[in-house]
Design a protein around this motif. Structure first.
Motif, PDB file in Angstrom:
ATOM      1  N   LEU A 197      66.290  11.877 -22.809  1.00  0.00           N
ATOM      2  CA  LEU A 197      67.504  12.695 -22.905  1.00  0.00           C
ATOM      3  C   LEU A 197      67.439  13.901 -21.967  1.00  0.00           C
ATOM      4  CD1 LEU A 197      68.128  12.617 -26.759  1.00  0.00           C
ATOM      5  CD2 LEU A 197      69.533  11.582 -24.994  1.00  0.00           C
ATOM      6  N   LEU A 198      66.266  14.561 -21.916  1.00  0.00           N
ATOM      7  CA  LEU A 198      66.133  15.737 -21.041  1.00  0.00           C
ATOM      8  C   LEU A 198      66.276  15.356 -19.570  1.00  0.00           C
ATOM      9  CD1 LEU A 198      63.239  17.829 -22.680  1.00  0.00           C
ATOM     10  CD2 LEU A 198      65.659  18.423 -22.489  1.00  0.00           C
ATOM     11  N   GLY A 199      65.630  14.224 -19.198  1.00  0.00           N
ATOM     12  CA  GLY A 199      65.726  13.763 -17.804  1.00  0.00           C
ATOM     13  C   GLY A 199      67.172  13.486 -17.420  1.00  0.00           C
ATOM     14  N   SER A 200      67.908  12.846 -18.302  1.00  0.00           N
ATOM     15  CA  SER A 200      69.321  12.542 -18.027  1.00  0.00           C
ATOM     16  C   SER A 200      70.147  13.823 -17.969  1.00  0.00           C
ATOM     17  CB  SER A 200      69.879  11.638 -19.128  1.00  0.00           C
ATOM     18  OG  SER A 200      69.148  10.457 -19.194  1.00  0.00           O
ATOM     19  N   LEU A 201      69.844  14.719 -18.898  1.00  0.00           N
ATOM     20  CA  LEU A 201      70.612  15.965 -18.975  1.00  0.00           C
ATOM     21  C   LEU A 201      70.476  16.787 -17.697  1.00  0.00           C
ATOM     22  CD1 LEU A 201      72.374  17.197 -21.177  1.00  0.00           C
ATOM     23  CD2 LEU A 201      70.412  18.551 -21.906  1.00  0.00           C
ATOM     24  N   PHE A 202      69.253  16.849 -17.155  1.00  0.00           N
ATOM     25  CA  PHE A 202      69.037  17.609 -15.919  1.00  0.00           C
ATOM     26  C   PHE A 202      69.856  17.023 -14.770  1.00  0.00           C
ATOM     27  CE2 PHE A 202      64.604  19.041 -17.447  1.00  0.00           C
ATOM     28  CZ  PHE A 202      65.197  20.096 -18.132  1.00  0.00           C
ATOM     29  N   SER A 203      69.844  15.680 -14.656  1.00  0.00           N
ATOM     30  CA  SER A 203      70.569  15.030 -13.560  1.00  0.00           C
ATOM     31  C   SER A 203      72.066  15.257 -13.680  1.00  0.00           C
ATOM     32  CB  SER A 203      70.289  13.527 -13.571  1.00  0.00           C
ATOM     33  OG  SER A 203      68.956  13.287 -13.298  1.00  0.00           O
ATOM     34  N   ILE A 204      72.588  15.082 -14.897  1.00  0.00           N
ATOM     35  CA  ILE A 204      74.027  15.260 -15.108  1.00  0.00           C
ATOM     36  C   ILE A 204      74.432  16.705 -14.819  1.00  0.00           C
ATOM     37  CG2 ILE A 204      75.851  15.187 -16.835  1.00  0.00           C
ATOM     38  CD1 ILE A 204      74.144  13.021 -18.244  1.00  0.00           C
ATOM     39  N   PHE A 205      73.582  17.638 -15.286  1.00  0.00           N
ATOM     40  CA  PHE A 205      73.884  19.052 -15.067  1.00  0.00           C
ATOM     41  C   PHE A 205      73.922  19.362 -13.571  1.00  0.00           C
ATOM     42  CE2 PHE A 205      72.405  23.454 -14.483  1.00  0.00           C
ATOM     43  CZ  PHE A 205      73.383  24.122 -15.194  1.00  0.00           C
ATOM     44  N   GLN A 206      72.927  18.826 -12.818  1.00  0.00           N
ATOM     45  CA  GLN A 206      72.886  19.062 -11.368  1.00  0.00           C
ATOM     46  C   GLN A 206      74.117  18.467 -10.692  1.00  0.00           C
ATOM     47  OE1 GLN A 206      69.150  17.429 -10.101  1.00  0.00           O
ATOM     48  NE2 GLN A 206      68.067  19.357 -10.338  1.00  0.00           N
TER      49      GLN A 206
END
Length: 307
Positions: free
Chosen positions: A288-297
């Motif tokens: 979830l954190l890995g996905s969240l970082f990418s989406i946020f970027q």
């Protein structure tokens, strides 16, 4: 309620579509996650096995109080009274000098014939004292050893304090090592999942922009990618736990008996349920954190381009 249900169904179908479209990338990410979690779970299994061995060894710890040959019956009574006054004492056994010598000769007659042929008995009488296991019981044992050594009629006391301290220090090192290794592996996995999701997002950037233009909410856009990251993490940890289970079964069948007899009763155990749940939860959080970082970027960059 219906809209929430439709939203969840749509997120699942979109996630499945994303995974099919980026199948190779998804499998590489799952494989990398599985390798990293395999390393972490292997270290955890070794730690669990060592902890089990230490508990087993602590259960065999006895405080041995060796008596002077000149110890009187009154001095022995005072030693027994003190032993019985300790709350966590489980048993107190007296081993007479003659019995100790008989036991020694029976055990070592083949290996040390020179010693067993002696015409005098060099062994002292002793008390073998077993303590009930519990929190801080080794500290109580150490305190009792000091008090026993100060009593009249006592020659010396022994319970393998140095050996136990060395083993406990080693276990402390293992805990620090596992926390450090686990933290680094989790960070590396977050970056791997993040990059995988980022590639997936970029491959569908036109579609996402179109969705935003026709009024799709950020939650509608983010949900499938968050779900994809979670699936990657869960698949990776499931493969790692399966691999560990196979390794543990093989090692236990092939080498279990030899290791137990050669390494102080050590057996290679599989992870307890709490550790398995912890690893699965960790893989979910990492995904979830890995996905969240990418989406946020991606959304941040998209927002800047709009300005």
């Amino acid at each position: 309620m219906k809209s929430l249900f439709r939203f969840i169904i749509n997120a699942f179908f979109t996630t499945a579509s994303n995974i099919r479209a980026n199948k190779q990338l998804f499998l590489v990410s799952v494989g990398t996650t599985a390798i990293a979690f395999s390393i972490l779970s292997l270290f955890l299994a070794i730690f669990v096995s060592l902890t089990s061995t230490l508990d087993k060894l602590e259960g065999q710890v006895r405080l041995k109080v060796y008596l002077k040959d000149s110890a009187s019956s009154e001095e022995r009574d005072r030693i027994e009274q003190y032993a019985n006054s300790i709350a966590i004492i489980e048993s107190v056994e007296y081993l007479a000098k003659e019995d100790a010598w008989k036991s020694f000769k029976k055990e070592f007659s083949n290996r040390l014939p020179i010693l067993t042929d002696l015409e005098f008995n060099p062994l002292p009488s002793s008390y073998q004292i077993k303590f009930k296991q519990g929190q801080q019981y080794l500290d109580v044992l150490a305190t009792a050893a000091e008090k026993f050594s100060a009593l009249q009629g006592v020659e010396s006391v022994d319970y393998g304090r140095e050996w136990i301290n060395r083993f406990q220090n080693f276990m402390m090192f293992m805990r620090i090592f596992l926390l450090t290794a686990g933290g680094l592996l989790a960070l590396g996995l977050i970056l791997i999942v993040s990059n995988t999701i980022k590639l997936s997002i970029y491959s569908r950037s036109d579609e996402i922009e179109l969705m935003q233009m026709i009024g799709a909410t950020p939650r509608f856009v983010k949900a499938p990618f968050l779900l994809e990251g979670a699936v990657q993490g869960l698949c990776g940890s499931a493969l790692a736990l399966l691999l560990l289970n196979l390794i543990q079964r093989y090692v236990d069948i092939q080498f279990g008996g030899a290791m137990e007899s050669s390494f102080l009763g050590f057996r290679f155990h599989y992870l307890p349920g709490a550790y398995v749940c912890g690893l699965i939860l960790l893989s979910l959080v990492v995904g979830l954190l890995g996905s969240l970082f990418s989406i946020f970027q991606f959304l941040s960059r998209d927002g800047e381009n709009d300005k």
